[in-house]
Design a protein around this motif. Structure first.
Motif, mmCIF file in Angstrom:
data_model
loop_
_atom_site.group_PDB
_atom_site.id
_atom_site.type_symbol
_atom_site.label_atom_id
_atom_site.label_comp_id
_atom_site.label_asym_id
_atom_site.label_seq_id
_atom_site.Cartn_x
_atom_site.Cartn_y
_atom_site.Cartn_z
ATOM 1 N N PRO A 35 37.776 42.064 56.731
ATOM 2 C CA PRO A 35 38.936 42.834 56.242
ATOM 3 C C PRO A 35 39.414 42.319 54.893
ATOM 4 C CG PRO A 35 39.615 41.282 57.928
ATOM 5 C CD PRO A 35 38.116 41.178 57.860
ATOM 6 N N TRP A 36 40.096 43.206 54.184
ATOM 7 C CA TRP A 36 40.671 42.832 52.889
ATOM 8 C C TRP A 36 41.863 41.898 53.098
ATOM 9 C CZ3 TRP A 36 38.723 43.727 48.148
ATOM 10 C CH2 TRP A 36 37.784 44.757 47.984
ATOM 11 N N LYS A 37 41.987 40.914 52.221
ATOM 12 C CA LYS A 37 43.188 40.067 52.130
ATOM 13 C C LYS A 37 43.927 40.527 50.883
ATOM 14 C CE LYS A 37 41.034 36.193 54.469
ATOM 15 N NZ LYS A 37 41.802 36.359 55.717
ATOM 16 N N THR A 38 45.082 41.096 51.076
ATOM 17 C CA THR A 38 45.775 41.816 50.000
ATOM 18 C C THR A 38 46.923 40.995 49.417
ATOM 19 O OG1 THR A 38 47.220 42.891 51.623
ATOM 20 C CG2 THR A 38 45.192 44.038 51.033
ATOM 21 N N GLY A 39 47.211 41.288 48.135
ATOM 22 C CA GLY A 39 48.350 40.665 47.451
ATOM 23 C C GLY A 39 48.212 39.171 47.269
ATOM 24 N N ILE A 40 47.024 38.697 46.912
ATOM 25 C CA ILE A 40 46.785 37.260 46.747
ATOM 26 C C ILE A 40 46.986 36.875 45.277
ATOM 27 C CG2 ILE A 40 45.110 35.410 47.063
ATOM 28 C CD1 ILE A 40 46.081 36.758 49.661
ATOM 29 N N VAL A 41 47.788 35.846 45.067
ATOM 30 C CA VAL A 41 47.972 35.332 43.713
ATOM 31 C C VAL A 41 46.647 34.734 43.249
ATOM 32 C CG1 VAL A 41 49.220 33.695 42.260
ATOM 33 C CG2 VAL A 41 50.407 34.900 44.113
ATOM 34 N N THR A 42 46.188 35.169 42.070
ATOM 35 C CA THR A 42 44.864 34.808 41.569
ATOM 36 C C THR A 42 45.000 34.157 40.191
ATOM 37 O OG1 THR A 42 43.912 36.675 42.752
ATOM 38 C CG2 THR A 42 42.569 35.690 41.017
ATOM 39 N N THR A 43 44.304 33.037 40.027
ATOM 40 C CA THR A 43 44.274 32.327 38.741
ATOM 41 C C THR A 43 42.838 32.247 38.235
ATOM 42 O OG1 THR A 43 44.150 30.205 39.914
ATOM 43 C CG2 THR A 43 46.340 30.977 39.238
ATOM 44 N N VAL A 44 42.687 31.772 36.979
ATOM 45 C CA VAL A 44 41.382 31.698 36.328
ATOM 46 C C VAL A 44 40.984 30.232 36.160
ATOM 47 C CG1 VAL A 44 40.034 32.349 34.286
ATOM 48 C CG2 VAL A 44 41.878 33.834 35.099
ATOM 49 N N TRP B 199 28.794 35.916 48.775
ATOM 50 C CA TRP B 199 29.328 36.973 47.922
ATOM 51 C C TRP B 199 30.725 37.396 48.374
ATOM 52 C CZ3 TRP B 199 27.405 38.831 43.409
ATOM 53 C CH2 TRP B 199 26.078 38.509 43.085
ATOM 54 N N VAL B 200 31.585 37.671 47.358
ATOM 55 C CA VAL B 200 32.974 38.058 47.585
ATOM 56 C C VAL B 200 33.275 39.249 46.684
ATOM 57 C CG1 VAL B 200 35.394 37.347 47.418
ATOM 58 C CG2 VAL B 200 33.665 35.721 48.199
ATOM 59 N N ALA B 201 34.006 40.214 47.220
ATOM 60 C CA ALA B 201 34.480 41.368 46.444
ATOM 61 C C ALA B 201 35.930 41.137 46.058
ATOM 62 C CB ALA B 201 34.349 42.655 47.253
ATOM 63 N N VAL B 202 36.258 41.394 44.789
ATOM 64 C CA VAL B 202 37.621 41.216 44.269
ATOM 65 C C VAL B 202 38.066 42.558 43.693
ATOM 66 C CG1 VAL B 202 39.112 39.913 42.717
ATOM 67 C CG2 VAL B 202 37.099 38.804 43.735
ATOM 68 N N ARG B 203 39.287 42.972 44.045
ATOM 69 C CA ARG B 203 39.825 44.267 43.621
ATOM 70 C C ARG B 203 41.139 44.060 42.882
ATOM 71 N NH1 ARG B 203 40.714 48.134 48.541
ATOM 72 N NH2 ARG B 203 42.339 46.583 48.973
ATOM 73 N N ASN B 204 41.243 44.671 41.696
ATOM 74 C CA ASN B 204 42.486 44.539 40.935
ATOM 75 C C ASN B 204 43.510 45.577 41.406
ATOM 76 O OD1 ASN B 204 41.661 46.961 39.853
ATOM 77 N ND2 ASN B 204 41.275 46.164 37.790
ATOM 78 N N ARG B 205 44.687 45.584 40.785
ATOM 79 C CA ARG B 205 45.752 46.477 41.234
ATOM 80 C C ARG B 205 45.461 47.935 40.934
ATOM 81 N NH1 ARG B 205 50.968 43.353 38.864
ATOM 82 N NH2 ARG B 205 49.450 42.886 37.205
ATOM 83 N N ALA B 206 44.519 48.218 40.038
ATOM 84 C CA ALA B 206 44.113 49.598 39.746
ATOM 85 C C ALA B 206 43.021 50.099 40.687
ATOM 86 C CB ALA B 206 43.640 49.704 38.296
ATOM 87 N N ASP C 2 43.173 41.690 45.516
ATOM 88 C CA ASP C 2 42.732 41.718 46.919
ATOM 89 C C ASP C 2 41.293 41.227 46.951
ATOM 90 O OD1 ASP C 2 45.168 43.040 47.300
ATOM 91 O OD2 ASP C 2 44.208 45.012 47.108
ATOM 92 N N TRP C 3 40.890 40.579 48.043
ATOM 93 C CA TRP C 3 39.523 40.096 48.139
ATOM 94 C C TRP C 3 39.043 40.130 49.586
ATOM 95 C CZ3 TRP C 3 37.818 36.008 51.088
ATOM 96 C CH2 TRP C 3 38.792 35.150 51.578
ATOM 97 N N LYS C 4 37.741 40.122 49.743
ATOM 98 C CA LYS C 4 37.120 40.040 51.068
ATOM 99 C C LYS C 4 35.666 39.607 50.896
ATOM 100 C CE LYS C 4 35.361 44.761 51.376
ATOM 101 N NZ LYS C 4 35.286 45.985 52.202
ATOM 102 N N PHE C 5 35.078 39.079 51.959
ATOM 103 C CA PHE C 5 33.653 38.765 51.965
ATOM 104 C C PHE C 5 32.859 40.063 52.082
ATOM 105 C CE2 PHE C 5 35.542 34.828 53.777
ATOM 106 C CZ PHE C 5 35.121 33.954 52.788
ATOM 107 N N VAL C 6 31.638 40.030 51.595
ATOM 108 C CA VAL C 6 30.798 41.216 51.630
ATOM 109 C C VAL C 6 29.342 40.773 51.772
ATOM 110 C CG1 VAL C 6 30.627 41.308 49.107
ATOM 111 C CG2 VAL C 6 30.236 43.373 50.425
ATOM 112 N N ASP C 7 28.585 41.543 52.535
ATOM 113 C CA ASP C 7 27.158 41.261 52.698
ATOM 114 C C ASP C 7 26.392 41.712 51.458
ATOM 115 O OD1 ASP C 7 27.496 40.210 55.264
ATOM 116 O OD2 ASP C 7 27.402 42.201 56.181
#
Length: 410
Positions: A197-206, A301-308, A365-370
């Motif tokens: 499942p997606w983990k939403t609204g996570i503070v992300t840094t670089v 592998w991880v999928a990352v989704r921005n606010r758009a 938002d992020w989640k693991f992905v195959d």
């Protein structure tokens, strides 16, 4: 010669005479008392016999019809009794038969439309007509004259006739509507929806390879949690400045590892051993485990989704920010622990930052992905640890064209 009867014969004659004499005397007395008795007149004798003969038992006859059973009783008055002459007596003369009055014919009309008629299997299987069909076919009920009771009337009522409504049902059945069955097409399956499942609204840094200690970064990134020579194996300093980058990689060199990488606050190995909870909490542990102390999380592998809603992909190459033991958040439902970076729970590389258009601190938002669910993109071009390039190199080595593939990498 004189015949002398014996005493026994005389006794028998005397006994017979004693039995016969009273009967003749009683008959004579009855004849003398009433000379006009039943023996003198045959009609009176017949009446006398009728008075002394018990009436015959009542017999019931049933007439079966298609709708019900109608029972009629034949009484002694309506049923002629067959008389037989008594044995040893002359038959009594019968009175002349008078012709019975013929009943007037009774006109039996079919029952009204409201009277239920017998339904056969075929009629029951026929669908009932609509209200318009019944109103057009069924006649209005008319009053019926009284029907005289009698055998002929009962026999006429026992013959059912089809009503006009039933005839209309058989002749003109209503049209049947066939509705098309709409087949529901299942929605396309999103990669990892049920398993990850997606983990939403996570503070992300670089963060980046070769980052020194400074600011809120208390650990340098010349090494990673799984590679003590991370910067050297990567190919150099992954400069985060936009002017020092081109096509998501540094301008000065081509990375030997995937430039699309991330960090999460959990490490499944410590001091050369696998952590005990890793076997229970990591979903892919059984399929990826090889030996004790070898991480099954590295390069996942991880999928990352921005606010758009734009999605990019990267590989798990380091642990952080700040923690390496928070499996309840990484594989569970907890939120990241508070920290100096506003409770950040994900670090992304400069390549992912540029692809998703993120700020230095942002929400994602992020989640693991195959791997089988990951599309091709800029994350599939570079790196020896990249699953895409590993697959291409294996197939190229069989064809002897590995150098050509490496030359095409910009």
């Amino acid at each position: 010669m004189t015949f002398h009867p014996s005493g026994g014969i005389l006794l028998r004659i005397a006994f017979a005479a004693a039995l016969l004499i009273p009967g003749f005397s009683a008959l004579g007395e009855s004849a003398t008392q009433d000379n006009s008795g039943p023996a003198s007149d045959p009609l009176k004798r017949l009446e006398w016999l009728k008075s002394r003969t018990p009436p015959p038992p009542v017999r019931k006859t049933y007439f079966r019809t298609s709708e019900s059973r109608a029972a009629t009783i034949r009484t002694p008055e309506s049923q002629p009794r067959a008389t037989r002459p008594a044995e040893g007596r002359p038959p009594a003369p019968q009175p002349p038969a008078t012709p019975a009055a013929t009943p007037a014919p009774v006109e039996v009309k079919p029952p009204a439309a409201t009277t239920p008629a017998p339904k056969s299997a075929a009629i029951r299987a026929t669908p009932a007509p609509s209200a318009k069909v019944r109103a057009a076919v069924a006649p209005a009920p008319t009053p019926q004259p009284p029907i005289a009771a009698g055998p002929e009337a009962i026999a006429s009522r026992s013959r059912p006739e089809a009503t006009p409504v039933l005839v209309a049902r058989l002749a003109t059945p209503p049209p049947v509507e066939f509705r098309s069955i709409a087949r529901s097409t299942p929605a396309p399956r999103t990669s990892g929806d049920s398993r990850y499942p997606w983990k939403t609204g996570i503070v992300t840094t670089v963060f980046w390879v070769g980052e020194p200690v400074g600011g809120n970064n208390f650990t340098h990134n010349f090494s990673s949690s799984w590679d003590p020579n991370w910067a050297r194996n990567f190919g150099g300093f992954d400069n985060p400045k936009p002017e020092a980058r081109r096509r998501f990689i540094p301008v000065k060199f081509v990375p030997r590892q995937n430039p699309f990488y991330i960090a999460l606050p959990y490490n499944d190995v410590t001091r050369g051993t696998t952590k005990p909870e890793a076997r229970q909490v990591i979903p892919w542990f059984k399929e990826a485990f090889q030996r004790e102390g070898l991480s099954v999380c590295r390069d996942r592998w991880v999928a990352v989704r921005n606010r758009a809603g734009k999605i990019g992909y990267g590989q798990w190459s380091d642990c952080g920010p700040f923690r390496t033991d928070h499996w309840q958040y990484v594989f569970g439902k907890e939120k990241p622990k508070p920290n100096l970076n506003k409770g950040a729970g994900l670090d992304v590389s400069p390549a992912l930052r540029d692809y998703l258009g993120l700020d230095g601190t942002d929400l994602t938002d992020w989640k693991f992905v195959d791997f089988k669910d990951i599309p091709s993109g800029p994350w599939s071009l570079y790196g020896e640890n990249n699953t895409f390039t590993q697959k291409s190199l294996r197939s190229a080595k069989r064809a002897g064209k590995a150098n050509e593939i490496l030359a095409r990498i910009p």
